[in-house]
Design a protein around this motif. Structure first.
Motif: not given
Length: 384
Positions: A76-79, A116-121, A66-69
């Motif tokens: 970033m939307k996909t992320l 980000m991970a904390m907010r959305y996971s 799950a790479s991102y740029n």
């Protein structure tokens, strides 16, 4: 948690030139497989290009690159979309990078991703790692906020846990580095006629850190130490010396390989290890040594857990924190010893390696207990 639940991996890499970072990732994936009876999907979040995951996936776990740029809005939307799918995210910050010791820029970047991970996971977990040091006040503030708001945070050593408690008043569980669980195969392919001493030369320390000016404040002149150590070992007719790079990138400040090639050319009786494709290959080669010393944390962990007498060369408190947590005091503290003292102590440890072996054997039960307890906690987190 149900079949095909999605787990997020942060600060874990499988295709880095740094075998230590990869070792952490392979090991935690191995542990995760033992902690679940359900089928899981794992998103490996990282900046870069997608990598082939076929050899990582198992009957129980499907690994997705799950790479991102960060410069691409669509990426970033996909992320964010993928992070929202995660029932739980585990963040290891490469084991030792949750600190401003390597620079504020990288620290802030990794912390933004943690936020980000904390907010959305569904849940956010800080896996066993080193915490700090945090030299800047802003780094302390950011780190405290992340640790306080994580659903669970644990350390790989007592020193880090005590540091966090003294600085922030936060208590956390202490386990050990999950890379001790990395599997390996000792093929016994190297000659057995002489004692094999493996030396991991850190390209980062050789170049004076990222800044090039003794970034980590060592008293030891690292280049002089390595050269003097090899010179003394070459005098001993019953020893074969192997230079073993653990960061095998071709270029960059991190690369061990270019420096190791250079050293191997300078010394007639020194053998150069191959460029490894993955951390299991690296650990399997290191497992053939009788004694191993190095400045790459996970190279020493690979050696130690393979039963090789290990002499960690310490450029930060993470080494003492990890190994003293296991009742193993035989590190070379490059921030306290002079160059000659470091050479003499390393040679003394090699000569009297039986003493180190006894302490190492006692540590194995400690490692086993700590990893077992961590697995119990991961299982609970997955089933809550």
């Amino acid at each position: 948690m149900t079949n095909n639940s999605i787990i997020g991996f942060w600060g874990l890499s499988f295709n880095s030139g740094n075998m230590g970072c990869n070792a952490l990732s392979y090991s935690f994936l191995h542990i995760l497989g033992r902690c679940t009876t359900q089928k899981l999907k794992v998103y490996v979040f990282y900046q870069g290009n997608d990598f082939d995951t076929k050899l990582l996936s198992t009957d129980k776990i499907t690994v997705v690159s799950a790479s991102y740029n960060p410069r691409s809005l669509s990426s970033m939307k996909t992320l964010v979309k993928r992070v929202k799918e995660c029932v739980i995210s585990f963040d290891f910050t490469a084991g030792d990078s949750f600190s401003d010791i390597y620079g504020m820029k990288g620290f802030i970047k990794s912390c933004l991703l943690k936020k980000m991970a904390m907010r959305y996971s569904g849940k956010f977990v800080l896996g066993p790692q080193t915490y700090g040091p945090y030299y800047h006040k802003i780094a302390q503030k950011i780190a405290k906020d992340i640790i306080v708001n994580a659903d669970y945070a644990c350390s790989r050593d007592n020193a880090s846990a005590e540091y966090v408690n003294s600085l922030f008043g936060i208590k956390m569980d202490v386990f050990t580095d999950v890379a001790f669980a990395l599997p390996f195969v000792n093929g016994h392919t190297l000659p057995k006629t002489k004692k094999k001493v493996g030396i991991n030369v850190s390209g980062l320390l050789w170049r004076g850190g990222y800044t090039g000016n003794n970034q980590f404040g060592l008293k030891v002149d690292y280049r002089s130490y390595i050269k003097a150590l090899i010179k003394e070992l070459e005098k001993q007719v019953n020893i074969d010396v192997y230079i073993i790079p653990h960061v095998v990138s071709v270029n960059g400040a991190e690369s061990d390989y270019a420096v190791s090639e250079q050293i191997a050319k300078e010394y007639t009786h020194v053998h150069l290890a191959p460029r490894f494709n993955n951390p299991i290959e690296a650990k399997s080669f290191i497992a053939e040594m009788d004694v191993f010393t190095g400045a790459r944390m996970h190279a020493t962990i690979g050696a130690f857990s393979a039963g090789v007498v290990t002499i960690p060369f310490s450029y930060s408190r993470k080494f003492e924190g990890l190994y003293e947590n296991l009742g193993y005091p035989y590190t070379i503290n490059a921030r306290q010893l002079s160059t000659q003292e470091a050479v003499d102590r390393t040679l003394d440890y090699i000569k009297n390696h039986d003493k180190l072996k006894i302490a190492q054997m006692k540590s194995f039960s400690v490692i086993e207990d700590k990893l077992k307890q961590f697995e119990i906690n991961v299982t609970k987190l997955l089933n809550e």
